[in-house]
Write an enzyme that holds these catalytic residues in place. Structure first.
Site, PDB file in Angstrom:
ATOM      1  N   LEU A  66      -4.499  34.678  32.845  1.00 25.29           N
ATOM      2  CA  LEU A  66      -3.745  35.896  32.483  1.00 25.29           C
ATOM      3  C   LEU A  66      -4.157  37.091  33.341  1.00 25.29           C
ATOM      4  O   LEU A  66      -3.532  38.138  33.278  1.00 25.29           O
ATOM      5  CB  LEU A  66      -3.908  36.208  30.989  1.00 25.29           C
ATOM      6  N   ASN A  97     -11.756  33.575  35.018  1.00 27.61           N
ATOM      7  CA  ASN A  97     -11.911  34.116  36.383  1.00 27.61           C
ATOM      8  C   ASN A  97     -11.163  35.435  36.555  1.00 27.61           C
ATOM      9  O   ASN A  97     -10.273  35.567  37.379  1.00 27.61           O
ATOM     10  CB  ASN A  97     -11.522  33.083  37.448  1.00 27.61           C
ATOM     11  N   HIS A 182     -13.782  22.237  35.956  1.00 33.46           N
ATOM     12  CA  HIS A 182     -12.991  22.267  37.193  1.00 33.46           C
ATOM     13  C   HIS A 182     -13.759  21.417  38.198  1.00 33.46           C
ATOM     14  O   HIS A 182     -14.855  21.777  38.617  1.00 33.46           O
ATOM     15  CB  HIS A 182     -12.854  23.726  37.656  1.00 33.46           C
ATOM     16  N   ASP A 308      -1.868  25.397  33.976  1.00 33.64           N
ATOM     17  CA  ASP A 308      -2.716  26.055  34.977  1.00 33.64           C
ATOM     18  C   ASP A 308      -1.939  27.246  35.562  1.00 33.64           C
ATOM     19  O   ASP A 308      -1.985  27.490  36.777  1.00 33.64           O
ATOM     20  CB  ASP A 308      -3.185  25.092  36.069  1.00 33.64           C
TER      21      ASP A 308
HETATM   22  O1  DOR Z   1      -4.596  26.843  42.029  1.00 33.92           O
HETATM   23  C1  DOR Z   1      -5.464  27.359  41.352  1.00 33.92           C
HETATM   24  N1  DOR Z   1      -5.385  28.654  41.000  1.00 33.92           N
HETATM   25  N2  DOR Z   1      -6.509  26.623  40.960  1.00 33.92           N
HETATM   26  C2  DOR Z   1      -7.583  27.157  40.339  1.00 33.92           C
HETATM   27  O2  DOR Z   1      -8.499  26.446  40.009  1.00 33.92           O
HETATM   28  C3  DOR Z   1      -7.622  28.606  40.100  1.00 33.92           C
HETATM   29  C4  DOR Z   1      -6.287  29.191  40.043  1.00 33.92           C
HETATM   30  C5  DOR Z   1      -6.285  30.691  40.126  1.00 33.92           C
HETATM   31  O3  DOR Z   1      -7.044  31.327  39.389  1.00 33.92           O
HETATM   32  O4  DOR Z   1      -5.468  31.248  40.868  1.00 33.92           O
HETATM   33 ZN    ZN Z   2      -9.185  24.936  38.067  1.00 36.68          ZN
END
Ligand code: DOR
Ligand code: ZN
Length: 428
Positions: A66, A97, A182, A308
């Site tokens: 988000l 993250n 991950h 994801d």
């Molecule tokens: O494609 C991805 N985008 N894989 C990830 O593990 C992180 C994610 C992101 O936060 O943009």
């Molecule tokens: Zn990931």
């Protein structure tokens, strides 16, 4: 999240209700945010005519980004949860993250407060495994859990140090909080940007071996097995990774895993367009891997489908392939892609799809034991016959980054109902 709940009485009439192992034509009565069985007459404030539609337990996405706090130019909690309800999701779990990372109780509390303000869908934050997601020092897991973290993950990054992961699994077992891994051996990935193989060679782009994923899955499955604890593997994309999980499940290791629509709807031939919206981590894999993902969904190796959802700003994608950000904006396409590829054209039934997109993720997270969630009238009403073209222009997510723009799909979300309240209603 229930602000000013009015005793709204709702009837969803004549729908095909997906319940347990059956689909039954019946009316659903909702009162005080719960499904009820009225004995006599039921004066409804609102009647939804669901003739020809399917009514299912609200979809749960246990893996979204988000972006708030810190990357609000890509997405924020209000826009991301608006995209979630449009996609039929009644609950989402957001990855840590952010900036700062959700590695301390204050960020978890902040996310919950912003989600309550946005008042779209339920938001369950996921805390980090290590401080600043740097893989070095384990977070205060008990404090994160107390603040409301539903799980822990360093998603976006692997926990490269095997001993840190071992300790994290041990602590998480004591704290009784799920760990979501991950899986990426960055040494093996060696700076690659697409799947290693024929298409990478043709494109002249550096490849990532599937072993970058499967070697790390093997490590974490073996660690969980040796510690007699559970582990959940994020966004599995490879045949070799799935085979490790399949075998571990046969030995009764408490491993669960998820995959994403882009790993069963697409393969790495899409990269030949050089469209940076095809860049995602783990990368789109070979056709052999894609077929293995479908097979693993069918035989129960895969427990959950997640988006994801990784929204990015145009500027993060409008660069050379090597420099583009990884990720696909997935909340608004996941149901239709899954329905089209797995049910309509894939031989899986709608009951199994609901299990993968709602029941199983709720179970993995322990939501089935959470009274507020378990008893709530969280429902998604869909029109499975509606055929349309995905259009990123229509996305309410700030992230328009989808490689599926223009693709024809079946399955439109008509209503998303959370705690008995209609949170999304399709326009026409
Ligand atoms: O494609 C991805 N985008 N894989 C990830 O593990 C992180 C994610 C992101 O936060 O943009
Ligand atoms: Zn990931």
């Amino acid at each position: 999240m229930e602000k000013g709940v009015k005793n709204m009485r709702l009837i969803i009439k004549n729908g095909n209700v997906v319940k347990g192992n059956a689909v039954q034509k019946e009316d659903v009565y909702v009162e005080n945010g719960r499904i009820v069985k009225p004995e006599k007459s039921f004066g409804a404030d609102r009647i939804i005519d669901a003739s020809g539609l399917y009514v299912m337990r609200g979809l749960v996405d246990m893996h979204v980004h988000l972006r708030e706090p810190g990357f609000e130019y890509k997405e924020d909690i209000a826009s991301g949860t608006k995209a979630a309800v449009k996609g039929g999701f009644t609950a989402v779990c957001c990855m840590p993250n952010t900036k700062p990372a959700a590695d301390n109780p204050a960020v978890i509390t902040y996310i919950k407060a912003r989600a309550a303000e946005a008042d779209n869908c339920r938001v369950y934050p996921i805390g980090a495994i290590t401080k600043a997601q740097k893989g070095g020092e384990i977070t205060e897991m008990f404090a994160l859990k107390r603040a409301g973290a539903i799980a822990l993950s360093d998603d976006g990054y692997p926990v490269s140090d095997g001993n840190i992961m071992r300790l994290a699994l041990e602590y998480a077992k004591t704290a009784e909080i799920p760990l979501i891994c991950h899986e990426e051996d960055t040494a093996i990935a060696a700076g690659g940007v697409v799947n290693e193989g024929y298409n990478a060679t043709i494109a002249g782009l550096r490849g990532i071996s599937s072993v970058a994923e499967s070697a790390m899955i093997a490590r974490d499955v073996l660690l969980a097995e040796s510690l007699n604890t559970r582990v959940h593997i994020a966004h599995v994309s490879t045949k070799s990774g799935l085979e490790i999980i399949r075998r571990a499940k046969k030995r009764r290791v408490a491993v669960t895993c998820e995959t994403c629509p882009h790993y069963f709807c697409a393969n790495d031939s899409l990269i030949l367009s050089f469209d940076t919206n095809t860049k995602v981590n783990p990368p789109l894999r070979s056709e052999e891997d894609r077929l293995a993902v479908v097979e693993a969904i069918k035989d129960g190796t895969v427990d959950a489908i997640v988006t994801d959802h990784a929204p990015h700003h145009k500027n993060d994608k409008s660069v050379e392939y090597n420099y583009a950000a990884n990720g696909i904006s997935g909340l608004e396409t996941a149901f239709a892609l899954s329905y089209t590829f797995l049910v309509k054209n894939g031989g899986i039934d709608i009951i199994t799809l609901v299990r993968l997109m709602s029941e199983n993720p709720a179970k993995i997270l322990g939501l089935d034991k959470d009274a507020e969630y378990a008893d709530a009238a969280d429902l998604t009403v869909v029109d499975l016959n509606k055929k349309y073209k995905i259009s990123v222009k229509d996305f309410v997510s700030k992230g328009k980054n989808s490689p599926f723009d223009g693709l024809e799909v079946y399955g439109e979300v008509r209503y998303t109902i959370i705690g008995g309240k209609i949170k999304y209603e399709a326009k026409s």
